[in-house]
Design a protein around this motif. Structure first.
Motif, PDB file in Angstrom:
ATOM      1  N   LYS A   1     -21.352  84.456  53.503  1.00 41.57           N
ATOM      2  CA  LYS A   1     -22.863  84.298  53.417  1.00 41.57           C
ATOM      3  C   LYS A   1     -23.347  85.469  52.526  1.00 41.57           C
ATOM      4  N   ASN A   2     -22.775  86.554  52.646  1.00 41.74           N
ATOM      5  CA  ASN A   2     -23.396  87.680  51.809  1.00 41.74           C
ATOM      6  C   ASN A   2     -22.386  88.106  50.512  1.00 41.74           C
ATOM      7  N   ASN A   3     -21.747  87.026  50.115  1.00 45.51           N
ATOM      8  CA  ASN A   3     -20.902  87.054  48.981  1.00 45.51           C
ATOM      9  C   ASN A   3     -19.945  88.318  48.863  1.00 45.51           C
ATOM     10  N   SER A   4     -19.464  88.571  49.981  1.00 41.66           N
ATOM     11  CA  SER A   4     -18.569  89.847  50.225  1.00 41.66           C
ATOM     12  C   SER A   4     -16.964  89.597  50.284  1.00 41.66           C
ATOM     13  N   ASN A   5     -16.376  90.174  49.379  1.00 47.71           N
ATOM     14  CA  ASN A   5     -15.007  89.962  49.371  1.00 47.71           C
ATOM     15  C   ASN A   5     -14.028  91.216  50.331  1.00 47.71           C
ATOM     16  N   LEU A   6     -14.765  91.636  51.150  1.00 50.39           N
ATOM     17  CA  LEU A   6     -14.195  92.684  52.061  1.00 50.39           C
ATOM     18  C   LEU A   6     -12.862  91.929  52.815  1.00 50.39           C
ATOM     19  N   PRO A   7     -11.710  92.737  52.703  1.00 50.44           N
ATOM     20  CA  PRO A   7     -10.717  92.271  53.418  1.00 50.44           C
ATOM     21  C   PRO A   7     -10.874  91.979  54.966  1.00 50.44           C
ATOM     22  N   ILE A   8     -10.125  91.444  55.818  1.00 55.41           N
ATOM     23  CA  ILE A   8     -10.161  91.203  57.355  1.00 55.41           C
ATOM     24  C   ILE A   8      -8.984  91.540  57.860  1.00 55.41           C
ATOM     25  N   TYR A   9      -8.787  92.447  58.730  1.00 55.59           N
ATOM     26  CA  TYR A   9      -7.782  92.671  59.498  1.00 55.59           C
ATOM     27  C   TYR A   9      -7.625  92.073  60.801  1.00 55.59           C
ATOM     28  N   SER A  10      -6.635  91.591  61.266  1.00 57.74           N
ATOM     29  CA  SER A  10      -6.562  90.841  62.600  1.00 57.74           C
ATOM     30  C   SER A  10      -4.964  91.105  63.135  1.00 57.74           C
ATOM     31  N   ASP A  11      -4.653  91.404  64.412  1.00 51.12           N
ATOM     32  CA  ASP A  11      -3.680  91.841  64.915  1.00 51.12           C
ATOM     33  C   ASP A  11      -3.022  90.381  65.559  1.00 51.12           C
ATOM     34  N   SER A  12      -3.420  89.394  65.372  1.00 52.80           N
ATOM     35  CA  SER A  12      -3.061  87.896  66.019  1.00 52.80           C
ATOM     36  C   SER A  12      -2.092  87.142  64.842  1.00 52.80           C
ATOM     37  N   HIS A  13      -1.073  86.969  65.011  1.00 54.70           N
ATOM     38  CA  HIS A  13       0.047  86.384  64.027  1.00 54.70           C
ATOM     39  C   HIS A  13      -0.685  84.964  64.298  1.00 54.70           C
ATOM     40  N   ASN A  14      -0.864  84.371  65.551  1.00 51.75           N
ATOM     41  CA  ASN A  14      -1.217  82.891  65.787  1.00 51.75           C
ATOM     42  C   ASN A  14      -2.435  82.608  65.031  1.00 51.75           C
TER      43      ASN A  14
ATOM     44  N   TRP B   1     -15.841  74.734  58.873  1.00 53.08           N
ATOM     45  CA  TRP B   1     -16.063  75.647  57.839  1.00 53.08           C
ATOM     46  C   TRP B   1     -15.017  75.795  56.934  1.00 53.08           C
ATOM     47  N   LEU B   2     -13.785  76.031  57.627  1.00 58.72           N
ATOM     48  CA  LEU B   2     -12.404  76.261  56.881  1.00 58.72           C
ATOM     49  C   LEU B   2     -12.126  75.052  56.075  1.00 58.72           C
ATOM     50  N   ARG B   3     -12.483  73.813  56.348  1.00 58.36           N
ATOM     51  CA  ARG B   3     -12.340  72.627  55.417  1.00 58.36           C
ATOM     52  C   ARG B   3     -13.134  72.529  54.112  1.00 58.36           C
ATOM     53  N   THR B   4     -14.371  73.062  54.339  1.00 57.97           N
ATOM     54  CA  THR B   4     -15.276  73.016  53.346  1.00 57.97           C
ATOM     55  C   THR B   4     -15.803  74.161  52.760  1.00 57.97           C
ATOM     56  N   HIS B   5     -15.135  75.118  52.978  1.00 61.03           N
ATOM     57  CA  HIS B   5     -15.489  76.420  52.005  1.00 61.03           C
ATOM     58  C   HIS B   5     -13.988  77.042  51.595  1.00 61.03           C
ATOM     59  N   THR B   6     -14.403  77.943  50.646  1.00 67.43           N
ATOM     60  CA  THR B   6     -13.073  78.785  49.980  1.00 67.43           C
ATOM     61  C   THR B   6     -13.593  80.231  50.174  1.00 67.43           C
ATOM     62  N   TYR B   7     -12.541  81.095  50.375  1.00 70.17           N
ATOM     63  CA  TYR B   7     -12.973  82.570  50.380  1.00 70.17           C
ATOM     64  C   TYR B   7     -11.952  83.316  49.644  1.00 70.17           C
ATOM     65  N   SER B   8     -12.248  84.312  48.885  1.00 71.05           N
ATOM     66  CA  SER B   8     -11.164  85.243  48.495  1.00 71.05           C
ATOM     67  C   SER B   8     -10.969  86.496  49.508  1.00 71.05           C
ATOM     68  N   ASN B   9     -11.621  86.464  50.255  1.00 68.30           N
ATOM     69  CA  ASN B   9     -11.201  87.629  51.314  1.00 68.30           C
ATOM     70  C   ASN B   9      -9.708  87.787  51.813  1.00 68.30           C
ATOM     71  N   ARG B  10      -9.029  89.143  51.734  1.00 61.13           N
ATOM     72  CA  ARG B  10      -7.539  89.021  51.988  1.00 61.13           C
ATOM     73  C   ARG B  10      -7.512  88.961  53.734  1.00 61.13           C
ATOM     74  N   LEU B  11      -6.771  88.359  54.310  1.00 61.94           N
ATOM     75  CA  LEU B  11      -6.603  88.340  55.698  1.00 61.94           C
ATOM     76  C   LEU B  11      -5.253  88.947  55.804  1.00 61.94           C
ATOM     77  N   ILE B  12      -5.318  90.275  56.631  1.00 64.12           N
ATOM     78  CA  ILE B  12      -4.064  91.280  56.636  1.00 64.12           C
ATOM     79  C   ILE B  12      -3.824  91.345  58.060  1.00 64.12           C
ATOM     80  N   LYS B  13      -2.530  91.192  58.362  1.00 63.31           N
ATOM     81  CA  LYS B  13      -1.931  91.387  59.776  1.00 63.31           C
ATOM     82  C   LYS B  13      -2.012  92.820  59.945  1.00 63.31           C
TER      83      LYS B  13
END
Length: 209
Positions: free
Chosen positions: A135-148, A181-193
């Protein structure tokens, strides 16, 4: 009439680019270690917002960026990023999740508690972060500790085994909205474990272990 300014808020109530100082001020008021700066053109602001704030807001912040362990964060972790996590009292049980800006430790969003499971909370937290940043046109990466949760987001489907009943109905409506939302949007943010064994608890951890 004075020159037009555009205000970038990297860390505030709602990160983004704002057209007036009043809008910017509303996002940073009361936020500890808010990160913001004004720019003379939208192009400059957009370039800055997609970069690290420490490239723009002075020498002191630059020192914080190069510190090997600011706030106890390992050197290899990107500070200009979000970390998300969930907590659940019982599984299923009272679940909540949140997102935290790693550079300052400030909470960016929080949801719950509501009835659910930890894995669902982790999944919803990632999608919440993606939607907010998008929504804010930000490509900040996102960290999550959940593999699932990371896998579910990649597959665009929350593969929970939680029964759908009167107790969980509201949660499943949130899941359906997140999947849509996932099916109808694209994103460039890196999702990092987030590797807990190497780096310790993720900054968004609720500290209840």
């Amino acid at each position: 009439m004075g020159k037009k300014h555009y205000y970038v808020v990297w860390n505030g109530v709602k990160p983004g680019i704002y057209n007036t100082w009043e809008e910017c001020q509303a996002q940073i008021k009361g936020v500890k270690q808010a990160l913001y700066k004004s720019f003379g053109s939208m192009q400059e602001a957009e370039r800055a917002y997609s970069s690290s704030p420490y490239d723009y807001i002075g020498a002191h912040a630059k020192e914080k960026q190069t510190n090997p362990t600011p706030n106890g964060i390992p050197q290899e972790i990107e500070l200009n990023a979000l970390a998300v996590d969930a907590a659940c009292s019982g599984n299923p049980g009272e679940m909540e999740y949140r997102g935290v800006f790693i550079g300052s430790g400030d909470e960016v969003f929080h949801f719950g508690p509501t009835y659910g499971t930890n894995n669902i909370g982790e999944f919803l937290a990632i999608v919440h972060a993606l939607a907010l940043l998008g929504k804010n046109n930000s490509n900040l990466p996102i960290y999550s500790d959940s593999h699932n949760a990371l896998l579910w987001v990649k597959q665009k489907r929350c593969k929970t085994k939680l029964p759908r009943d009167s107790k969980s109905e509201e949660l499943f409506k949130l899941i359906e909205r997140a999947e849509l939302w996932l099916r109808t949007h694209t994103y460039s943010n890196r999702l990092i474990k987030w590797e807990t064994q190497e780096w310790g608890e993720i900054p968004a951890d609720f500290g209840r272990k």
